[in-house]
Write an enzyme that holds these catalytic residues in place. Structure first.
Site, PDB file in Angstrom:
ATOM      1  N   GLY A 192       2.647 -10.673  -1.715  1.00  0.00           N
ATOM      2  CA  GLY A 192       3.213 -10.898  -0.394  1.00  0.00           C
ATOM      3  C   GLY A 192       3.685 -12.322  -0.196  1.00  0.00           C
ATOM      4  O   GLY A 192       3.405 -13.221  -0.999  1.00  0.00           O
ATOM      5  N   GLU A 249      -6.277  -9.877 -10.311  1.00  0.00           N
ATOM      6  CA  GLU A 249      -5.811  -8.585 -10.811  1.00  0.00           C
ATOM      7  C   GLU A 249      -4.319  -8.602 -11.069  1.00  0.00           C
ATOM      8  O   GLU A 249      -3.810  -7.814 -11.850  1.00  0.00           O
ATOM      9  CB  GLU A 249      -6.133  -7.468  -9.822  1.00  0.00           C
ATOM     10  CG  GLU A 249      -5.302  -7.497  -8.551  1.00  0.00           C
ATOM     11  CD  GLU A 249      -5.535  -6.289  -7.689  1.00  0.00           C
ATOM     12  OE1 GLU A 249      -4.563  -5.571  -7.429  1.00  0.00           O
ATOM     13  OE2 GLU A 249      -6.679  -6.051  -7.270  1.00  0.00           O
ATOM     14  N   LEU A 286      -2.662  -5.287   7.350  1.00  0.00           N
ATOM     15  CA  LEU A 286      -1.719  -4.862   8.385  1.00  0.00           C
ATOM     16  C   LEU A 286      -2.303  -4.951   9.789  1.00  0.00           C
ATOM     17  O   LEU A 286      -1.583  -5.217  10.754  1.00  0.00           O
ATOM     18  CB  LEU A 286      -1.283  -3.410   8.124  1.00  0.00           C
ATOM     19  CG  LEU A 286      -0.567  -3.144   6.798  1.00  0.00           C
ATOM     20  CD1 LEU A 286      -0.428  -1.642   6.577  1.00  0.00           C
ATOM     21  CD2 LEU A 286       0.790  -3.823   6.778  1.00  0.00           C
ATOM     22  N   GLY A 315      -6.992  -3.753  -5.268  1.00  0.00           N
ATOM     23  CA  GLY A 315      -8.182  -4.531  -5.591  1.00  0.00           C
ATOM     24  C   GLY A 315      -8.718  -5.354  -4.444  1.00  0.00           C
ATOM     25  O   GLY A 315      -9.664  -6.132  -4.632  1.00  0.00           O
TER      26      GLY A 315
END
Length: 429
Positions: A215, A236, A311, A334
């Site tokens: 992001g 990850e 979110l 993850g």
């Protein structure tokens, strides 16, 4: 002819030969992202009339496909993380989604699926006969030696190191398909993203070990660490932003407790510069996801810091990171693995980041209760810090009343009075 060369010669097949290894009701595990063997999946679709009750299990599909959309009665797509390639197909009922934490996917496959075959993309074999799984170790690496592999050699796939090595003697067949790596540029960042990232970056100390998710905000966090020293990486997902910090001498890994001096990951997704960086680089190790994302392994790093996006967050601290109400967008990934591992770390911290409101400021992302049907990704007992552009709400170990007050303080100012009134109605204040 050497044994390695002989094995390569005798196991080379056309892509269509993969169908000989797929019987009725078979469960086939497909590599994720750049690990998806395009020619092999093309061949499976082309031969779908020969197949009955076959399920293809995959995390993070990057290419829209007819079988994902349910066009072949003998094939069913089973997803472990939705993406733009299969999101609409899931909503239409053409494919399935299995709830999971990323670290648990190999165990789910072993205990509930019992795979018959793994198909994935690999690098060209070295002189010892070893192929690597390139930029995608994840769950396929966990199944090496346990399940037959039919692989697609892609000369563009970087040869990488770690627990992702597959010897030619362990495959039942291979084909070659030269195609470019799928590139995923980072999303553009706005003013809110930069503010949130700065709040997180200033709290990360020198010598910390990092996990940073996907992001705009996570990317900006990395960009804000150029003045730090001796950072380590146990993540990850390795993104392009890590490359800048390595080349600047910020990431060294010298203070890590495990895998010292190494960047540890289970996958890499970004642009070609990233794939060039990991190719033949002994400083980067790709390991199976049930190692990289195991909270007990993560917690061995005494200064583990994780950064992930969400979110919606409610007054309890519950984070809905994969759905808005019952509308699924992705899956847990993850995030819960690293949230737990970071808070178990002796001096570690986990940060969950989000904008305080929607882009038009009409809906608050800090809410009294999650929307009906929302999936809780990071649950209340392991949430640590929630960050918006208005500040950092430290929640771990705090009462419900204190959590509520702190979350309202980082909510958008336009909603704070309403949120306070709703908190009182709920009995939280």
């Amino acid at each position: 002819m050497t044994p390695t060369a002989d094995a390569l010669t005798t196991t080379r097949r056309s892509p269509e030969a993969v169908l000989d290894h797929i019987g009725p009701g078979a469960n086939v595990v497909v590599g994720a992202s750049n690990g998806e063997p395009m020619a092999l999946v093309d061949a499976i679709e082309a031969g779908a009339s020969r197949l009955e009750g076959v399920r293809l299990h995959q995390m993070l599909a990057t290419r829209e496909r007819r079988y994902i959309d349910g066009e072949f009665p003998g094939l069913r797509h089973v997803s472990y993380f939705l993406s733009p390639a299969n999101r609409e197909a899931f909503r239409a009922g053409h494919c399935d989604l299995v709830p999971n934490s990323f670290s648990e996917v190999p165990r789910i496959l072993r205990r509930s699926v019992h795979p018959d075959l793994v198909i994935t993309t690999v690098s060209a074999p070295d002189r010892h006969g070893y192929m690597s799984l390139g930029a995608n170790a994840e769950y396929t690496a966990s199944l090496i030696g346990e399940v037959p592999f039919f692989v697609e050699v892609n000369p563009s796939t970087p040869r990488t190191f770690g627990g992702n090595q597959l010897h030619v003697s362990e495959i039942v067949g291979w084909c070659e398909n030269d195609r470019p790596m799928v590139e995923v540029p980072g999303p553009p960042a706005g003013d809110r993203d930069r503010t949130i990232a700065a709040l997180v970056a200033e709290r990360i100390p020198d010598g910390a070990t990092l996990q940073v998710g996907i992001g705009a905000v996570p990317d900006m966090v990395l960009a804000g660490l150029t003045g730090h020293r001796d950072l380590g990486v146990h993540t990850e997902l390795l993104g392009t932003g890590f490359v800048d910090l390595v080349e600047a001498g910020v990431i060294t890994g010298t203070r890590k407790a495990t895998h010292r001096n190494k960047l540890v990951t289970t996958s890499a997704i970004g642009v070609q510069r990233l794939y060039d960086f990991v190719a033949d680089n002994p400083g980067v190790e790709f390991h199976p996801v049930d190692h990289t994302n195991d909270p007990t392994v993560i917690a061995r790093e005494p200064h583990m810091y994780s950064v992930n996006a969400t979110l919606e967050v409610d007054f309890l601290g519950q984070c809905a990171s994969e759905s808005l109400g019952s509308q699924y967008l992705s899956s847990s990934g993850g995030q819960p693995d690293f949230a737990r591992g970071a808070v178990m770390s002796e001096h570690g911290h986990a940060y969950v980041v989000l904008h305080s409101s929607t882009a038009d400021d009409t809906v608050s992302r800090i809410v009294p209760q999650l929307r009906p049907g929302a999936a809780v990704t990071t649950f209340k007992n392991i949430v640590d810090n929630v960050v918006t552009e208005y500040g950092v709400a430290e929640l771990h170990g705090r009462s419900i009343a204190e959590r509520t007050r702190r979350l309202i303080a980082v909510a958008h100012p336009a909603f704070r009075d309403e949120l306070t009134a709703q908190a009182r109605q709920l009995g939280y204040l």
